[in-house]
Design a protein around this motif. Sequence first.
Motif, PDB file in Angstrom:
ATOM      1  N   LEU A 283      84.555  28.520  -0.653  1.00 10.15           N
ATOM      2  CA  LEU A 283      85.844  28.511  -1.352  1.00 10.15           C
ATOM      3  C   LEU A 283      85.763  29.363  -2.612  1.00 10.15           C
ATOM      4  O   LEU A 283      86.686  30.116  -2.931  1.00 10.15           O
ATOM      5  CB  LEU A 283      86.255  27.079  -1.691  1.00 10.15           C
ATOM      6  N   GLY A 284      84.644  29.279  -3.318  1.00  7.92           N
ATOM      7  CA  GLY A 284      84.447  30.103  -4.514  1.00  7.92           C
ATOM      8  C   GLY A 284      84.429  31.586  -4.196  1.00  7.92           C
ATOM      9  O   GLY A 284      85.013  32.395  -4.918  1.00  7.92           O
ATOM     10  N   LEU A 285      83.763  31.963  -3.097  1.00  9.18           N
ATOM     11  CA  LEU A 285      83.747  33.371  -2.691  1.00  9.18           C
ATOM     12  C   LEU A 285      85.151  33.853  -2.323  1.00  9.18           C
ATOM     13  O   LEU A 285      85.565  34.950  -2.698  1.00  9.18           O
ATOM     14  CB  LEU A 285      82.796  33.581  -1.515  1.00  9.18           C
TER      15      LEU A 285
ATOM     16  N   VAL B 200      80.974  29.021 -10.196  1.00 11.95           N
ATOM     17  CA  VAL B 200      80.820  28.069  -9.093  1.00 11.95           C
ATOM     18  C   VAL B 200      79.918  28.657  -8.012  1.00 11.95           C
ATOM     19  O   VAL B 200      78.994  27.995  -7.533  1.00 11.95           O
ATOM     20  CB  VAL B 200      82.190  27.670  -8.508  1.00 11.95           C
ATOM     21  N   VAL B 201      80.160  29.907  -7.634  1.00 12.76           N
ATOM     22  CA  VAL B 201      79.357  30.551  -6.593  1.00 12.76           C
ATOM     23  C   VAL B 201      77.885  30.598  -7.012  1.00 12.76           C
ATOM     24  O   VAL B 201      76.993  30.231  -6.237  1.00 12.76           O
ATOM     25  CB  VAL B 201      79.897  31.969  -6.287  1.00 12.76           C
ATOM     26  N   THR B 202      77.619  31.012  -8.223  1.00 13.28           N
ATOM     27  CA  THR B 202      76.237  31.095  -8.705  1.00 13.28           C
ATOM     28  C   THR B 202      75.579  29.722  -8.737  1.00 13.28           C
ATOM     29  O   THR B 202      74.435  29.556  -8.306  1.00 13.28           O
ATOM     30  CB  THR B 202      76.196  31.735 -10.101  1.00 13.28           C
ATOM     31  N   SER B 203      76.322  28.720  -9.220  1.00 14.01           N
ATOM     32  CA  SER B 203      75.788  27.368  -9.279  1.00 14.01           C
ATOM     33  C   SER B 203      75.470  26.830  -7.890  1.00 14.01           C
ATOM     34  O   SER B 203      74.411  26.228  -7.675  1.00 14.01           O
ATOM     35  CB  SER B 203      76.805  26.458  -9.981  1.00 14.01           C
ATOM     36  N   MET B 204      76.357  27.062  -6.946  1.00 14.95           N
ATOM     37  CA  MET B 204      76.128  26.556  -5.584  1.00 14.95           C
ATOM     38  C   MET B 204      74.958  27.280  -4.920  1.00 14.95           C
ATOM     39  O   MET B 204      74.175  26.661  -4.203  1.00 14.95           O
ATOM     40  CB  MET B 204      77.389  26.685  -4.730  1.00 14.95           C
ATOM     41  N   ILE B 205      74.818  28.575  -5.162  1.00 13.10           N
ATOM     42  CA  ILE B 205      73.669  29.310  -4.616  1.00 13.10           C
ATOM     43  C   ILE B 205      72.372  28.728  -5.169  1.00 13.10           C
ATOM     44  O   ILE B 205      71.413  28.499  -4.423  1.00 13.10           O
ATOM     45  CB  ILE B 205      73.780  30.819  -4.919  1.00 13.10           C
TER      46      ILE B 205
END
Length: 142
Positions: free
Chosen positions: A54-56, A93-98
């Motif tokens: 979703l962030g991407l 968000v994307v960086t955190s989830m990665i």
Amino acid sequence: MASLFAYSASVQFNDPDWYFWLPLYACAFFVNLVNWVFLFNSTIRQIAKLALWLGLFLFVKVVIEGFVSGAAGFWSLDLSERVVREKIGSGLVVTSMILHLEASSSEAKLRPRYIEHGMTILVGISYGLPFAFFVVHKGEMK
């Protein structure tokens, strides 16, 4: 990061497309919160993957929106523009989830250093960038 994402979720109701951003920040809040309490399990990994995708999607959406409207360039850090704030938020968000997914897929002894210090750096950026813009540069939101 959990507190930042909780705050971000709570201020989304005045956004015209809040139905995209509220779930994004809520999922990121949940993953960051429970990661400190529980070990990563398959349900938390699935939520992290959902937040990542979703962030991407939203990152691409706001980059295209910024390009089409001419509001801000890709590398712009002008937090007075809504598309820039949304681009940075989805990027966080994307960086955190990665980082969370990488941490959950490797054993503690085999984790690369960027996983160990990545979230600390991410917290510094996520709190430091708005502080520099709104306090030091006295910027205002449009």
